[in-house]
Design a protein around this motif. Structure first.
Motif, short mmCIF file in Angstrom:
data_model
loop_
_atom_site.label_atom_id
_atom_site.label_comp_id
_atom_site.label_asym_id
_atom_site.label_seq_id
_atom_site.Cartn_x
_atom_site.Cartn_y
_atom_site.Cartn_z
N ASP A 197 0.90 -1.22 -0.11
CA ASP A 197 0.13 -0.10 -0.14
C ASP A 197 0.81 1.30 -0.07
O ASP A 197 0.52 2.10 -0.60
CB ASP A 197 -0.79 -0.19 1.18
N LYS A 198 2.05 1.18 0.67
CA LYS A 198 2.87 2.59 0.99
C LYS A 198 3.61 2.63 -0.55
O LYS A 198 3.69 3.64 -1.08
CB LYS A 198 3.83 2.13 1.84
N TRP A 199 3.79 1.61 -1.14
CA TRP A 199 4.56 1.60 -2.58
C TRP A 199 3.72 2.18 -3.58
O TRP A 199 3.80 3.03 -4.29
CB TRP A 199 5.09 0.31 -2.94
N ARG A 200 2.17 1.75 -3.45
CA ARG A 200 1.34 2.11 -4.30
C ARG A 200 1.19 3.51 -4.19
O ARG A 200 0.87 4.29 -5.35
CB ARG A 200 0.23 1.35 -4.33
N ARG A 201 1.11 4.00 -3.11
CA ARG A 201 0.96 5.43 -2.84
C ARG A 201 2.08 6.38 -3.27
O ARG A 201 1.92 7.66 -3.85
CB ARG A 201 0.62 5.88 -1.24
N ARG A 202 3.35 5.93 -3.02
CA ARG A 202 4.50 6.65 -3.77
C ARG A 202 4.50 6.51 -5.32
O ARG A 202 4.87 7.64 -5.84
CB ARG A 202 6.08 6.02 -3.32
N ALA A 203 4.04 5.35 -5.95
CA ALA A 203 4.15 5.37 -7.19
C ALA A 203 2.89 6.17 -7.92
O ALA A 203 3.01 6.76 -9.06
CB ALA A 203 4.05 3.99 -7.89
N TRP A 204 1.76 6.45 -7.11
CA TRP A 204 0.64 6.89 -7.55
C TRP A 204 1.04 8.69 -7.57
O TRP A 204 0.63 9.39 -8.49
CB TRP A 204 -0.50 7.09 -6.66
N TYR A 211 4.28 4.56 -14.10
CA TYR A 211 4.34 3.73 -12.75
C TYR A 211 3.01 4.01 -11.95
O TYR A 211 2.53 3.21 -11.24
CB TYR A 211 5.45 4.47 -11.79
N VAL A 212 2.29 5.00 -12.58
CA VAL A 212 0.98 5.17 -12.00
C VAL A 212 0.05 4.12 -12.76
O VAL A 212 -0.82 3.42 -11.84
CB VAL A 212 0.31 6.66 -12.55
N GLU A 213 0.38 3.52 -13.87
CA GLU A 213 -0.41 2.51 -14.44
C GLU A 213 0.24 1.17 -13.74
O GLU A 213 -0.97 0.24 -13.49
CB GLU A 213 -0.06 2.62 -15.98
N GLN A 215 1.14 0.69 -10.61
CA GLN A 215 0.58 0.56 -9.37
C GLN A 215 -0.92 0.09 -9.20
O GLN A 215 -1.38 -0.73 -8.74
CB GLN A 215 0.76 1.89 -8.51
N ARG A 216 -1.54 0.36 -10.55
CA ARG A 216 -2.87 -0.14 -10.70
C ARG A 216 -2.80 -1.88 -10.94
O ARG A 216 -3.57 -2.66 -10.38
CB ARG A 216 -3.60 0.44 -11.68
N LYS A 217 -1.86 -2.21 -11.59
CA LYS A 217 -1.63 -3.63 -11.83
C LYS A 217 -1.32 -4.46 -10.54
O LYS A 217 -1.55 -5.43 -10.58
CB LYS A 217 -0.55 -3.79 -12.94
N ILE A 218 -0.41 -3.62 -10.04
CA ILE A 218 -0.01 -4.21 -8.54
C ILE A 218 -0.90 -4.36 -7.71
O ILE A 218 -1.38 -5.46 -6.89
CB ILE A 218 0.99 -3.37 -7.84
N LYS A 219 -2.09 -3.55 -7.88
CA LYS A 219 -3.32 -3.49 -6.94
C LYS A 219 -4.24 -4.69 -7.39
O LYS A 219 -4.61 -5.28 -6.51
CB LYS A 219 -4.09 -2.31 -7.13
N ARG A 220 -4.38 -5.07 -8.76
CA ARG A 220 -4.88 -6.31 -9.02
C ARG A 220 -4.42 -7.66 -8.72
O ARG A 220 -5.15 -8.46 -8.59
CB ARG A 220 -5.01 -6.31 -10.61
N HIS A 221 -3.00 -7.44 -8.46
CA HIS A 221 -2.44 -8.70 -8.00
C HIS A 221 -1.92 -8.83 -6.61
O HIS A 221 -0.99 -9.43 -6.26
CB HIS A 221 -1.10 -8.98 -8.87
N LYS A 222 -2.22 -7.86 -5.89
CA LYS A 222 -2.10 -7.80 -4.36
C LYS A 222 -2.19 -9.02 -3.51
O LYS A 222 -1.26 -9.59 -2.99
CB LYS A 222 -2.77 -6.48 -3.58
N ASP A 223 -3.24 -9.87 -3.77
CA ASP A 223 -3.40 -11.05 -3.12
C ASP A 223 -2.59 -12.21 -3.51
O ASP A 223 -1.84 -12.84 -2.42
CB ASP A 223 -4.98 -11.34 -3.31
N ALA A 224 -2.13 -12.12 -4.79
CA ALA A 224 -1.39 -13.08 -5.41
C ALA A 224 0.16 -12.70 -4.83
O ALA A 224 0.92 -13.83 -4.55
CB ALA A 224 -1.36 -13.27 -6.77
#
Length: 283
Positions: A197-204, A211-213, A215-224
């Motif tokens: 979550d912290k990494w996604r905020r920094r990327a956003w 990197y903005v795009e 972090q959206r991909k990382i969000k989709r695969h967070k559980d994995a």
């Protein structure tokens, strides 16, 4: 039962086969020509519902067709994404940012008026480089120090990396985001969710569109990603199997018949113990 799914090329022209490896026995359990959901579905359809329910972990490279098929046919399975592929997403973005900065520096240098040199050969070290020339020199040949892990760099590359990060703020931001994502896979499982979550905020908020795009991909695969770190599973075994498959293709100078290739894969990587005539069988 834990399995890994991946596709590998066996011939030029985008010719692929899909391979499934049993993580527990490190053997190939199934292979078929092509890749995609329509190719993978027959494997799960030939299994009974009881056997599909026993599949607990499935590792893959993040391809949507793998995850969608696993979710549909294995309700008890937990999908794990290979760490190498997650970090490679970030290195690809970093390399794209590097190319943009390289082209930008070259464009700025081209706009500068060319200085007329005096008569005779200029004295060594007397010419001072302009800021645009310094930026071009800093970004030039920076792919290796940027994309490689810092612990694998020698002193010369470490010095070049330090100089580059001091002179180019955008590249420095992109590089630090890549390293922070790589370090997440070394954290304890209970720390991963907050770190992502912290990494996604920094990327956003970094103002780099790639990197903005991402972090959206990382969000989709967070559980994995969390499942991968929790269970310590990756696609390393199946990547090693893919190397054995490519070696088999080279040893045979290619296969005209895909069925012969799949038979060779099962013979060499399927854990089969075939007794040859005149050989003593080990007890």
């Amino acid at each position: 039962m834990n399995i890994g799914i991946d596709e590998t090329s066996y011939k030029k022209g985008h010719k692929y086969i899909t391979v499934i490896v049993n993580h527990d026995t490190n053997t190939v359990v199934w292979a078929a020509k092509g890749h995609g959901k329509s190719v993978l579905e027959p494997f799960f359809k030939q299994l009974s519902s009881e056997r599909r329910a026993k599949i607990r972990l499935v590792s893959g490279d993040g391809a949507r067709w793998i995850k969608d098929t696993v979710v549909e046919y294995c309700p008890n399975a937990e999908f794990c994404i290979d760490p190498f592929h997650v970090v490679s997403w970030c290195t690809e973005v970093l390399d794209e940012v590097r190319r943009e900065e390289w082209n930008k520096a070259r464009a700025e240098l081209a706009k500068e008026p060319k200085k007329k040199s005096g008569r005779g050969r200029p004295k060594g070290g007397s010419k001072q480089k302009s800021p645009a020339e310094q930026r071009v020199e800093a970004v030039k040949s920076s792919k290796y120090p940027l994309l490689m892990n810092p612990e694998n760099l020698n002193e010369a590359y470490q010095a070049k990396l330090k100089q580059l990060l001091l002179r180019n703020r955008r590249l420095a931001t992109a590089y630090r985001l890549k390293e922070e994502l790589r370090m997440i896979f070394k954290l304890a499982p209970d720390e991963v969710s907050a770190a992502l979550d912290k990494w996604r905020r920094r990327a956003w908020s970094c103002r780099i569109d790639q990197y903005v795009e991402l972090q959206r991909k990382i969000k989709r695969h967070k559980d994995a990603i969390i499942a991968t770190i929790t269970h310590g599973i990756s696609n390393a075994r199946i990547e090693a199997t893919n190397n054995k498959i490519k070696l088999s293709v080279r040893m045979a100078y290619g296969f005209r018949n895909i069925d012969n290739l799949i038979s060779m894969i099962m013979l060499r990587c399927g854990g089969l113990n075939i007794g040859l005539p005149g050989r003593c069988q080990e007890i």
